[in-house]
Design a protein around this motif. Structure first.
Motif, short mmCIF file in Angstrom:
data_model
loop_
_atom_site.label_atom_id
_atom_site.label_comp_id
_atom_site.label_asym_id
_atom_site.label_seq_id
_atom_site.Cartn_x
_atom_site.Cartn_y
_atom_site.Cartn_z
N GLU A 52 0.88 -1.18 0.00
CA GLU A 52 0.00 0.00 0.00
C GLU A 52 0.92 1.22 0.00
O GLU A 52 2.05 1.15 0.49
N PRO A 53 0.40 2.36 -0.51
CA PRO A 53 1.26 3.54 -0.61
C PRO A 53 1.75 4.04 0.75
O PRO A 53 1.09 3.84 1.77
N SER A 54 2.89 4.69 0.76
CA SER A 54 3.47 5.25 1.98
C SER A 54 4.55 6.25 1.61
O SER A 54 5.29 6.04 0.64
N HIS A 262 -0.99 14.78 14.12
CA HIS A 262 -1.63 14.15 12.96
C HIS A 262 -0.64 13.09 12.45
O HIS A 262 0.54 13.41 12.24
N PRO A 263 -1.09 11.85 12.26
CA PRO A 263 -0.14 10.84 11.79
C PRO A 263 0.30 11.05 10.35
O PRO A 263 1.33 10.51 9.93
N GLY A 264 -0.47 11.85 9.60
CA GLY A 264 -0.18 12.04 8.19
C GLY A 264 -0.60 10.80 7.40
O GLY A 264 -0.76 9.73 7.98
N PRO A 265 -0.74 10.93 6.10
CA PRO A 265 -0.68 12.19 5.37
C PRO A 265 -1.87 13.08 5.71
O PRO A 265 -2.95 12.57 5.97
N PHE A 266 -1.65 14.41 5.73
CA PHE A 266 -2.73 15.33 6.09
C PHE A 266 -3.22 16.07 4.85
O PHE A 266 -2.48 16.24 3.89
N1 CP Z 1 1.46 7.88 8.92
C1 CP Z 1 1.75 7.10 7.86
O1 CP Z 1 1.67 5.87 7.95
O2 CP Z 1 2.10 7.77 6.74
P1 CP Z 1 2.49 7.08 5.35
O3 CP Z 1 1.24 6.43 4.83
O4 CP Z 1 2.97 8.19 4.48
O5 CP Z 1 3.53 6.06 5.63
#
Ligand code: CP
Length: 318
Positions: A52-54, A262-266
């Motif tokens: 999954e994207p990250s 905020h864990p992001g992405p925001f």
């Molecule tokens: N918080 C977090 O898991 O960000 P990513 O999806 O960019 O890894």
């Protein structure tokens, strides 16, 4: 190996308070270092497999691994034999046979990591499992809170937004009460879980958004996880922002010492006002920095390095 090492990291639910504190202490040790020291992990192999994207998790794991001197293999699902039908287990068994000692995995199927971990010699690290858990996000968030407040004991942490689809919440619901914090959940009714075992705990309460704003020591906003929704729930981003976002007006209700996370992405202007992302009371980019420190501790815990772990004089209570 030291008794702290050789461990998978699959969930926060499975860890006790003592183990959480040990990882946070080691991450704080890394946060306080000016330079990476020689590491016994030098020249050993780890792989990152993201289905999954990250951005944050993937790059901070890679940064952490490289700071520890590991050789890093980044797996690209589209260019791998997964496209020919090979399973995740067989992929992991294959890289294990090559000498890879730890695999960081993000993928959407829930409940498959634990049974695989029981059959593998390499150490599995959960970098996001469906909507179930995101353990290293919990660790970096709590490290950040601890740096600000010294301890999580008796703090109120409000988590606001798309609770149902958030794996970050999955880890926080299990972990925050272990560290002595109370959890206030708030969000649109259609984004609240129908049931979640961790919500049965007395330290977890669902409250209206304005009550959460007024009571919280930490206001943690969540993105709407559109990729996990069947249909659009709001007419516009602005409608959501006004009803459930951290607007400038709502931020004025926060306690003077309260912080925004905020864990992001925001998405600026949706769940959080544009101006608040980099405001003085925002810890968002400190969270990102701590992601590297936590992931260094987690890699050491998985495959070694904690043999050099010194008792840490600045350790504070959680
Ligand atoms: N918080 C977090 O898991 O960000 P990513 O999806 O960019 O890894």
């Amino acid at each position: 190996m030291n008794h702290q090492e050789g461990k998978h990291l699959l969930s926060i639910r499975a860890l006790d308070r003592q183990e959480l504190i040990a990882i946070l202490d080691r991450a704080q040790y890394w946060a306080d270092q000016q330079h990476s020291e020689d590491s016994p992990l030098q020249g050993r192999f780890a792989a990152n497999l993201f289905f999954e994207p990250s951005t944050r998790t993937r790059f901070s794991f890679e940064t952490a691994q490289k700071k520890l001197g590991l050789h890093v293999l980044n797996f690209s699902a589209d260019a791998s034999s997964v496209t020919k039908g090979e399973t995740l287990y067989d992929t992991l068994k294959t890289i294990e046979s090559m000498g890879v000692e730890a695999a960081v995995v993000r993928q959407k199927e829930e409940g498959i990591l634990q049974p695989m971990a029981e059959k593998l010699n390499l150490r599995l690290i959960n970098a996001g499992e469906g909507t179930l858990e995101h353990p290293t996000q919990f660790l970096l968030d709590t490290l950040t809170i601890r740096q600000e407040r010294g301890s999580l004991q008796d703090l109120k942490v409000a988590i606001i937004g798309d609770i149902r689809h958030s794996r970050v919440v999955g880890s926080h619901l299990w972990g925050l009460p272990k560290l002595g914090a109370e959890v206030l959940l708030s969000g649109p009714p259609e984004m609240m879980p129908e049931s979640h075992e961790a919500m049965q705990q007395e330290q977890v309460n669902v409250v209206p958004i304005d009550e959460a704003m007024q009571q919280a020591d930490i206001v943690m906003m969540l993105r709407i996880q559109l990729e996990r929704h069947q249909s659009d729930l709001y007419d516009s981003a602005e409608t959501y922002h006004q009803q459930y976002g951290l607007t400038l007006q709502r931020a004025k209700q926060m306690k003077p010492e309260a912080k925004i996370m905020h864990p992001g992405p925001f998405n600026r202007g949706v769940e959080i006002a544009e101006e608040l992302v980099e405001a003085e009371q925002s810890l968002i980019f400190k969270q990102v920095a701590n992601g590297v420190h936590v992931r260094m501790a987690v890699m050491e815990r998985a495959i070694g390095g904690m043999g050099t772990w010194q008792p840490y004089s600045k350790t504070v209570n959680v």
